[in-house]
Design a protein around this motif. Structure first.
Motif, PDB file in Angstrom:
ATOM      1  N   LEU A  97     -27.127   2.158  -8.569  1.00 42.80           N
ATOM      2  CA  LEU A  97     -26.826   1.897  -7.153  1.00 42.80           C
ATOM      3  C   LEU A  97     -27.008   3.151  -6.303  1.00 42.80           C
ATOM      4  CD1 LEU A  97     -23.713  -0.432  -7.516  1.00 42.80           C
ATOM      5  CD2 LEU A  97     -26.098  -1.075  -7.115  1.00 42.80           C
ATOM      6  N   ASP A  98     -26.600   4.289  -6.838  1.00 43.91           N
ATOM      7  CA  ASP A  98     -26.779   5.530  -6.086  1.00 43.91           C
ATOM      8  C   ASP A  98     -28.264   5.789  -5.824  1.00 43.91           C
ATOM      9  OD1 ASP A  98     -24.051   5.804  -6.249  1.00 43.91           O
ATOM     10  OD2 ASP A  98     -24.073   7.391  -7.763  1.00 43.91           O
ATOM     11  N   GLU A  99     -29.099   5.487  -6.811  1.00 47.50           N
ATOM     12  CA  GLU A  99     -30.541   5.667  -6.657  1.00 47.50           C
ATOM     13  C   GLU A  99     -31.101   4.775  -5.559  1.00 47.50           C
ATOM     14  OE1 GLU A  99     -34.313   7.185  -7.312  1.00 47.50           O
ATOM     15  OE2 GLU A  99     -32.394   7.895  -8.120  1.00 47.50           O
ATOM     16  N   LYS A 100     -30.459   3.629  -5.339  1.00 45.34           N
ATOM     17  CA  LYS A 100     -30.925   2.697  -4.313  1.00 45.34           C
ATOM     18  C   LYS A 100     -30.264   2.930  -2.948  1.00 45.34           C
ATOM     19  CE  LYS A 100     -32.521  -1.018  -7.317  1.00 45.34           C
ATOM     20  NZ  LYS A 100     -33.915  -0.874  -6.841  1.00 45.34           N
ATOM     21  N   GLY A 101     -29.545   4.036  -2.833  1.00 39.54           N
ATOM     22  CA  GLY A 101     -29.001   4.407  -1.528  1.00 39.54           C
ATOM     23  C   GLY A 101     -27.645   3.828  -1.200  1.00 39.54           C
ATOM     24  N   PHE A 102     -26.935   3.274  -2.189  1.00 34.53           N
ATOM     25  CA  PHE A 102     -25.597   2.763  -1.939  1.00 34.53           C
ATOM     26  C   PHE A 102     -24.586   3.893  -1.991  1.00 34.53           C
ATOM     27  CE2 PHE A 102     -27.788  -1.101  -3.042  1.00 34.53           C
ATOM     28  CZ  PHE A 102     -27.138  -2.093  -2.317  1.00 34.53           C
ATOM     29  N   MET A 103     -23.526   3.747  -1.217  1.00 37.31           N
ATOM     30  CA  MET A 103     -22.448   4.731  -1.202  1.00 37.31           C
ATOM     31  C   MET A 103     -21.205   4.110  -1.824  1.00 37.31           C
ATOM     32  SD  MET A 103     -20.777   6.800   2.025  1.00 37.31           S
ATOM     33  CE  MET A 103     -19.913   5.389   2.720  1.00 37.31           C
ATOM     34  N   GLU A 104     -20.600   4.823  -2.767  1.00 38.21           N
ATOM     35  CA  GLU A 104     -19.367   4.325  -3.386  1.00 38.21           C
ATOM     36  C   GLU A 104     -18.185   4.651  -2.475  1.00 38.21           C
ATOM     37  OE1 GLU A 104     -16.973   4.296  -7.652  1.00 38.21           O
ATOM     38  OE2 GLU A 104     -18.555   5.777  -7.309  1.00 38.21           O
ATOM     39  N   VAL A 105     -17.320   3.666  -2.273  1.00 38.27           N
ATOM     40  CA  VAL A 105     -16.157   3.831  -1.392  1.00 38.27           C
ATOM     41  C   VAL A 105     -14.913   3.322  -2.111  1.00 38.27           C
ATOM     42  CG1 VAL A 105     -17.525   3.621   0.719  1.00 38.27           C
ATOM     43  CG2 VAL A 105     -16.506   1.571  -0.302  1.00 38.27           C
ATOM     44  N   GLU A 106     -13.766   3.578  -1.505  1.00 39.54           N
ATOM     45  CA  GLU A 106     -12.494   3.072  -2.013  1.00 39.54           C
ATOM     46  C   GLU A 106     -11.776   2.317  -0.911  1.00 39.54           C
ATOM     47  OE1 GLU A 106     -11.015   6.253  -5.304  1.00 39.54           O
ATOM     48  OE2 GLU A 106     -11.048   6.980  -3.246  1.00 39.54           O
ATOM     49  N   THR A 107     -11.262   1.154  -1.241  1.00 36.97           N
ATOM     50  CA  THR A 107     -10.524   0.343  -0.265  1.00 36.97           C
ATOM     51  C   THR A 107      -9.115   0.090  -0.786  1.00 36.97           C
ATOM     52  OG1 THR A 107     -11.308  -1.751  -1.227  1.00 36.97           O
ATOM     53  CG2 THR A 107     -12.659  -0.744   0.507  1.00 36.97           C
ATOM     54  N   PRO A 108      -8.196  -0.384   0.060  1.00 42.17           N
ATOM     55  CA  PRO A 108      -6.787  -0.506  -0.350  1.00 42.17           C
ATOM     56  C   PRO A 108      -6.575  -1.513  -1.479  1.00 42.17           C
ATOM     57  CG  PRO A 108      -7.012  -0.647   2.042  1.00 42.17           C
ATOM     58  CD  PRO A 108      -8.392  -0.725   1.485  1.00 42.17           C
ATOM     59  N   ILE A 109      -5.584  -1.214  -2.307  1.00 42.22           N
ATOM     60  CA  ILE A 109      -5.130  -2.169  -3.324  1.00 42.22           C
ATOM     61  C   ILE A 109      -3.998  -3.021  -2.767  1.00 42.22           C
ATOM     62  CG2 ILE A 109      -3.931  -2.343  -5.559  1.00 42.22           C
ATOM     63  CD1 ILE A 109      -5.619   0.001  -6.513  1.00 42.22           C
ATOM     64  N   LEU A 110      -3.154  -2.430  -1.923  1.00 41.51           N
ATOM     65  CA  LEU A 110      -2.082  -3.189  -1.270  1.00 41.51           C
ATOM     66  C   LEU A 110      -2.618  -3.818   0.012  1.00 41.51           C
ATOM     67  CD1 LEU A 110       0.984  -0.780  -1.649  1.00 41.51           C
ATOM     68  CD2 LEU A 110       0.610  -2.945  -2.839  1.00 41.51           C
ATOM     69  N   VAL A 118     -22.811  -0.288   0.690  1.00 43.42           N
ATOM     70  CA  VAL A 118     -21.564   0.214   0.113  1.00 43.42           C
ATOM     71  C   VAL A 118     -21.231  -0.566  -1.154  1.00 43.42           C
ATOM     72  CG1 VAL A 118     -20.596   1.044   2.286  1.00 43.42           C
ATOM     73  CG2 VAL A 118     -20.178  -1.321   1.572  1.00 43.42           C
ATOM     74  N   TYR A 119     -20.533   0.113  -2.057  1.00 46.53           N
ATOM     75  CA  TYR A 119     -20.034  -0.587  -3.240  1.00 46.53           C
ATOM     76  C   TYR A 119     -18.728   0.038  -3.687  1.00 46.53           C
ATOM     77  CZ  TYR A 119     -21.509   3.145  -6.533  1.00 46.53           C
ATOM     78  OH  TYR A 119     -21.652   4.325  -7.218  1.00 46.53           O
ATOM     79  N   GLU A 120     -17.972  -0.745  -4.452  1.00 41.12           N
ATOM     80  CA  GLU A 120     -16.720  -0.265  -5.021  1.00 41.12           C
ATOM     81  C   GLU A 120     -16.563  -0.829  -6.427  1.00 41.12           C
ATOM     82  OE1 GLU A 120     -11.932   0.150  -4.037  1.00 41.12           O
ATOM     83  OE2 GLU A 120     -13.181  -1.101  -2.754  1.00 41.12           O
ATOM     84  N   ILE A 121     -16.201   0.037  -7.352  1.00 41.01           N
ATOM     85  CA  ILE A 121     -15.816  -0.379  -8.698  1.00 41.01           C
ATOM     86  C   ILE A 121     -14.315  -0.193  -8.777  1.00 41.01           C
ATOM     87  CG2 ILE A 121     -16.010   0.083 -11.174  1.00 41.01           C
ATOM     88  CD1 ILE A 121     -18.838   1.147 -10.636  1.00 41.01           C
ATOM     89  N   GLY A 122     -13.583  -1.282  -8.917  1.00 38.02           N
ATOM     90  CA  GLY A 122     -12.131  -1.150  -8.850  1.00 38.02           C
ATOM     91  C   GLY A 122     -11.380  -2.281  -9.507  1.00 38.02           C
ATOM     92  N   THR A 137     -11.618  -5.536 -13.780  1.00 40.74           N
ATOM     93  CA  THR A 137     -12.438  -4.638 -12.968  1.00 40.74           C
ATOM     94  C   THR A 137     -13.658  -5.370 -12.438  1.00 40.74           C
ATOM     95  OG1 THR A 137     -11.727  -2.757 -14.295  1.00 40.74           O
ATOM     96  CG2 THR A 137     -13.684  -2.446 -12.947  1.00 40.74           C
ATOM     97  N   THR A 138     -13.945  -5.168 -11.172  1.00 37.16           N
ATOM     98  CA  THR A 138     -15.158  -5.721 -10.583  1.00 37.16           C
ATOM     99  C   THR A 138     -15.964  -4.608  -9.916  1.00 37.16           C
ATOM    100  OG1 THR A 138     -14.200  -6.169  -8.394  1.00 37.16           O
ATOM    101  CG2 THR A 138     -14.036  -7.917 -10.060  1.00 37.16           C
ATOM    102  N   MET A 139     -17.245  -4.894  -9.734  1.00 34.96           N
ATOM    103  CA  MET A 139     -18.088  -4.086  -8.861  1.00 34.96           C
ATOM    104  C   MET A 139     -18.526  -5.011  -7.736  1.00 34.96           C
ATOM    105  SD  MET A 139     -21.185  -3.332  -7.509  1.00 34.96           S
ATOM    106  CE  MET A 139     -22.274  -4.333  -8.498  1.00 34.96           C
ATOM    107  N   GLU A 140     -18.163  -4.676  -6.514  1.00 40.06           N
ATOM    108  CA  GLU A 140     -18.633  -5.438  -5.356  1.00 40.06           C
ATOM    109  C   GLU A 140     -19.489  -4.532  -4.496  1.00 40.06           C
ATOM    110  OE1 GLU A 140     -16.586  -8.368  -3.029  1.00 40.06           O
ATOM    111  OE2 GLU A 140     -14.835  -8.268  -4.354  1.00 40.06           O
ATOM    112  N   LEU A 141     -20.603  -5.084  -3.995  1.00 39.72           N
ATOM    113  CA  LEU A 141     -21.448  -4.310  -3.087  1.00 39.72           C
ATOM    114  C   LEU A 141     -21.920  -5.189  -1.938  1.00 39.72           C
ATOM    115  CD1 LEU A 141     -24.740  -5.044  -3.311  1.00 39.72           C
ATOM    116  CD2 LEU A 141     -24.489  -3.857  -5.486  1.00 39.72           C
ATOM    117  N   TYR A 142     -22.240  -4.541  -0.845  1.00 36.88           N
ATOM    118  CA  TYR A 142     -22.738  -5.226   0.343  1.00 36.88           C
ATOM    119  C   TYR A 142     -23.897  -4.424   0.917  1.00 36.88           C
ATOM    120  CZ  TYR A 142     -18.823  -8.136  -0.405  1.00 36.88           C
ATOM    121  OH  TYR A 142     -17.970  -9.016  -1.018  1.00 36.88           O
ATOM    122  N   GLN A 143     -24.949  -5.147   1.283  1.00 36.89           N
ATOM    123  CA  GLN A 143     -26.165  -4.519   1.794  1.00 36.89           C
ATOM    124  C   GLN A 143     -26.596  -5.231   3.060  1.00 36.89           C
ATOM    125  OE1 GLN A 143     -29.396  -4.313  -1.021  1.00 36.89           O
ATOM    126  NE2 GLN A 143     -30.929  -3.923   0.558  1.00 36.89           N
TER     127      GLN A 143
END
Length: 496
Positions: free
Chosen positions: A192-205, A249-253, A270-276
């Motif tokens: 994903l990094d090679e394809k220009g995606f940025m890893e982010v973190e979003t809230p758990i609560l 963007v994507y998140e593994i969480g 654990t999931t990996m979600e991404l949006y383009q």
């Protein structure tokens, strides 16, 4: 050999005696000023793998290794034993005339399971085994409980999951599974990094449980004095970032769902979600194919793998079928143009129990009952009914269906993707419809998320999104039967 008595299933009096002997040994060490738990460092250690890979250079030279004693054979004035470190096992060779009388006598009291450090010379035995001829053996930590016996091992699956630390010690293939899991997650990030995606973190609560049809875990925030939910998906926060201008963007969480437990489900996973931005569900299919193929190649150098004795071909492109076509193929029933009432009659002829479900929900029920188990090779099932897809964009030529797919391999869903709904008016109405489902008793129906609707009102570009179940992906790529086999610490009901 009482020392090798299996912990689980051993007679209680035998286990109690073994533990007493070990504690007595520890007490004797403390009394002599040699408490192993006071040792803080053992610097300069190299791994067993390094010795084996570089033996021609190291043979005859001094080496220092450390690990857990996993076997021991004392023959009077000499002894062979094996230690296990993070990379594997290596043999130690201890001799009284090399180590000295007192150090050798002390070494002989060490138990299987004790953690030791070896200083000695790398050499090859007459039998050809790479070994360390010990000048000294240092006790670094005392094991007060015996490891499971060598030949029977730790076979009780329930106990293996509860005591994963023991499972990892005595079953090397388990450690290999989790090493592969780590490689898979790294491969996902690299791809994903090679394809220009940025890893982010979003809230758990979350203040509102959203992004999936699932029952949430509820907790309470004391300072704010409000109930909150452990997230059931990362979707809605990631799409807020698309609105904000991040286009990939994507998140593994970790995700938490208060649902049943079986070989495919664990309450936390654990999931990996991404949006383009500026793509759709067709773009997500191509990305999904490429990602799975890449991970297989990283692990095995090929896109053909074996799962539970059956060859699975991950070579793109994969098969694509609409949900209705799949149901029609395996049941002979065509729900495409059926009214709700007609669909109910068709369902009853198939043996499905229905009441007031819509045609779209009945189509989904028929798919679950008659099709999913047939999908062994990679297959994208597309065109899901709008009733079960509250966050997906409608198909322009058939507003009863959505631009959505799920990926099935080995009769399991591994991914879920949409052309994301970016119409705030339509989205709000679907939330309203979901609220009616909740009021009718469906605890998994989507909650209203006013802030997400507000975000869409600022404008979200056409977007493709996908969620992939990492645990099921790891199951597939490591030939693991149960999700508990790929979770280091699966959820377990406490024992009485």
């Amino acid at each position: 050999m009482a020392e090798q008595q299996q912990n689980h299933g051993a007679p209680e009096e035998n286990l109690t005696e073994v533990v007493k002997v070990r504690r007595d040994k520890l007490e004797a060490l403390k009394n002599s000023g040699k408490n192993p738990f006071e040792v803080t460092r053992f610097d300069g250690v190299i791994s067993s793998e390094e010795i084996k890979n570089n033996f021609e250079e190291l043979e005859g030279s001094q080496v220092r290794v450390a690990g857990r004693i996993v076997s021991k054979r004392v023959m009077g004035k000499a002894s062979f034993f094996h230690i296990q470190d993070g990379a594997g096992r290596i043999q130690g060779y201890a001799r009284k005339d090399v180590m000295g009388d007192e150090p050798y006598a002390e070494y002989k009291t060490y138990d299987i399971g004790d953690i030791v450090g070896l200083d000695g010379e790398a050499f090859r035995t007459n039998a050809g085994e790479l070994s360390v001829k010990c000048h000294s053996v240092t006790l670094l930590s005392k094991s007060l409980l015996p490891l499971p016996e060598k030949f029977h091992g730790l076979k009780d699956m329930d106990l293996r999951y509860r005591q994963r630390y023991v499972d990892l010690i005595v079953n090397p293939e388990v450690k290999e599974t989790f090493a592969k899991r780590s490689k898979i997650i790294k491969a996902i990030r690299d791809y994903l990094d090679e394809k220009g995606f940025m890893e982010v973190e979003t809230p758990i609560l979350h203040g509102t449980a959203g992004g999936a049809a699932a029952r949430p875990f509820i907790t309470h925030h004391n300072t704010l004095d409000i109930d909150m939910y452990l997230r059931i998906a990362t979707e809605l926060h990631l799409k807020r970032l698309i609105v904000g201008g991040f286009e990939r963007v994507y998140e593994i969480g970790r995700i938490f769902r208060n649902e049943g437990m079986d070989i495919k489900h664990n309450p936390e996973f654990t999931t990996m979600e991404l949006y383009q931005a500026y793509t759709d569900y067709n773009g997500m299919m191509e990305l999904c194919e490429g990602l799975f193929a890449h991970c297989a190649k990283v692990l095995y150098g090929t896109t053909k793998i074996t799962y539970q004795g059956q060859e699975i071909d991950l070579t793109p492109p994969w098969n694509r079928m609409s949900m209705n076509d799949a149901v029609k193929q395996y049941t002979g029933v065509d729900f495409a143009s059926a009214t709700d009432e007609q669909a109910r009659e068709m369902a009853k002829k198939l043996g499905l129990e229905v009441e007031n479900e819509t045609a779209g929900k009945i189509l989904s029920m028929a798919f679950d009952a008659f099709v999913e188990e047939k999908l062994v090779q990679p297959t994208f099932i597309t065109d899901y009914p709008v009733e079960i897809s509250p966050l997906a964009k409608r198909k322009a030529d058939n507003p009863k269906l959505t631009e959505r797919f799920e990926l099935f391999i080995t009769s399991r869903e591994l991914a879920n993707a949409f052309s994301e709904l970016n119409d705030p008016i339509d989205q709000k109405q679907r939330f309203v419809d979901q609220l009616k489902e909740r009021e009718a008793g469906d605890e998994e129906a989507h909650m209203m998320d006013e802030d997400f609707v507000n975000a869409l009102e600022y404008g979200m570009p056409p977007t493709g999104g996908i969620g992939i179940g990492i645990d099921r992906m790891v199951m597939l790529l490591t030939d693991s039967y149960s999700i508990r086999d790929v979770l280091l610490f699966p959820t377990m009901k406490p024992r009485a």
